[in-house]
Design an enzyme around this catalytic site. Structure first.
Site, PDB file in Angstrom:
ATOM      1  N   SER A 109       0.835  -1.200   0.000  1.00  0.00           N
ATOM      2  CA  SER A 109       0.000   0.000   0.000  1.00  0.00           C
ATOM      3  C   SER A 109       0.873   1.254   0.000  1.00  0.00           C
ATOM      4  O   SER A 109       1.641   1.458  -0.936  1.00  0.00           O
ATOM      5  CB  SER A 109      -0.976  -0.071   1.187  1.00  0.00           C
ATOM      6  OG  SER A 109      -1.949   0.931   1.107  1.00  0.00           O
ATOM      7  N   ASP A 159     -10.112  -4.013  -5.324  1.00  0.00           N
ATOM      8  CA  ASP A 159      -9.513  -3.038  -4.395  1.00  0.00           C
ATOM      9  C   ASP A 159     -10.248  -1.697  -4.488  1.00  0.00           C
ATOM     10  O   ASP A 159     -10.270  -1.082  -5.562  1.00  0.00           O
ATOM     11  CB  ASP A 159      -8.027  -2.865  -4.771  1.00  0.00           C
ATOM     12  CG  ASP A 159      -7.247  -2.058  -3.738  1.00  0.00           C
ATOM     13  OD1 ASP A 159      -7.862  -1.235  -3.040  1.00  0.00           O
ATOM     14  OD2 ASP A 159      -6.024  -2.242  -3.665  1.00  0.00           O
ATOM     15  N   HIS A 190      -8.119  -4.655  -0.925  1.00  0.00           N
ATOM     16  CA  HIS A 190      -6.845  -3.989  -0.619  1.00  0.00           C
ATOM     17  C   HIS A 190      -5.985  -4.844   0.325  1.00  0.00           C
ATOM     18  O   HIS A 190      -4.765  -4.702   0.351  1.00  0.00           O
ATOM     19  CB  HIS A 190      -7.113  -2.616  -0.003  1.00  0.00           C
ATOM     20  CG  HIS A 190      -5.922  -1.696  -0.079  1.00  0.00           C
ATOM     21  ND1 HIS A 190      -5.408  -1.243  -1.264  1.00  0.00           N
ATOM     22  CD2 HIS A 190      -5.139  -1.171   0.896  1.00  0.00           C
ATOM     23  CE1 HIS A 190      -4.360  -0.450  -1.032  1.00  0.00           C
ATOM     24  NE2 HIS A 190      -4.174  -0.400   0.283  1.00  0.00           N
TER      25      HIS A 190
END
Ligand code: MLT
Length: 207
Positions: A109, A159, A190
């Site tokens: 991320s 996501d 995610h």
């Protein structure tokens, strides 16, 4: 305006590896994580590798990050450029301190986004990168020569933070710079799952 810092050190964990054939991993956590977050993932997917895991210096509330954002998915690119240099200089410092070759980044991320920025802005720093749920870091990417550098992108088809087209654009940008990109879109959101771990382990065993 963003603050300028000349401190190239970071709070970090360094775990020396037992297998010199393994490249060290530079572990880069997501928003709200810290230097301990990805250690067990690193040990699982790259047994015997040295692990270097810094904590992002930017705070969003109480949540550590590697660079500032203006909104979710909207980056403060001036800060990103500065933070990318700062992290690159930390990697050079840590390589000298711990006697390491250039690492492979394993970022999740926000950590994957600064790993992508490192590839594009300071391509000499990384031997390769595994980017988990990453997005395009720069609107105008710097020209980088990434010839032959291995890059794995694992995106989530569901996501809510990284649109499919954005992950594809990142794969295209890195590929056009010469990186050997493998991009897999998993049936995931995610968060990371078992499929990520399997693909990461296979890729790291080959790179
Ligand atoms: C970022 O800010 O880097 C991305 O939005 C991912 C996140 O940290 O949520």
């Amino acid at each position: 305006m963003t603050a300028t810092t000349v401190d190239t050190d970071f709070i970090h964990v360094f775990e020396p590896g037992s297998d010199p054939a393994r490249r060290p991993l530079l572990l880069l956590h997501g928003t709200g994580g810290d230097e301990r977050d990805l250690l067990s993932l690193g040990r699982t997917v790259a047994p015997g590798a040295s692990l270097l895991s810094p904590r992002g210096k930017v705070l969003e509330g109480a949540a550590p990050r590697f660079f500032r954002r203006l909104a979710e998915g909207v980056f403060d690119e001036a800060d990103l450029r500065q933070r990318t240099d700062e992290l690159a200089d930390f990697v050079l410092l840590a390589r000298e301190r711990y006697g390491l070759p250039a690492p492979i980044a394993l970022g999740f991320s926000n950590g994957a986004n600064i790993a992508a920025a490192l590839l594009l802005q300071r391509p000499e720093i990384l031997a390769g990168a595994a980017l988990l749920r990453a997005m395009v870091p720069f609107a105008e990417p710097p020209r980088a020569d990434l010839t032959g550098k291995p890059v794995l992108i694992l995106s989530g088809a569901l996501d809510p933070i990284v649109p499919k087209a954005n992950a594809e654009a990142l794969a295209r940008q890195l590929g056009e710079s010469g990186a050997a990109v493998e991009h897999r879109a998993l049936p995931a959101g995610h968060g990371l799952g078992q499929a990520d771990i399997g693909l990461l382990g296979d890729w790291l065993a080959r790179n």
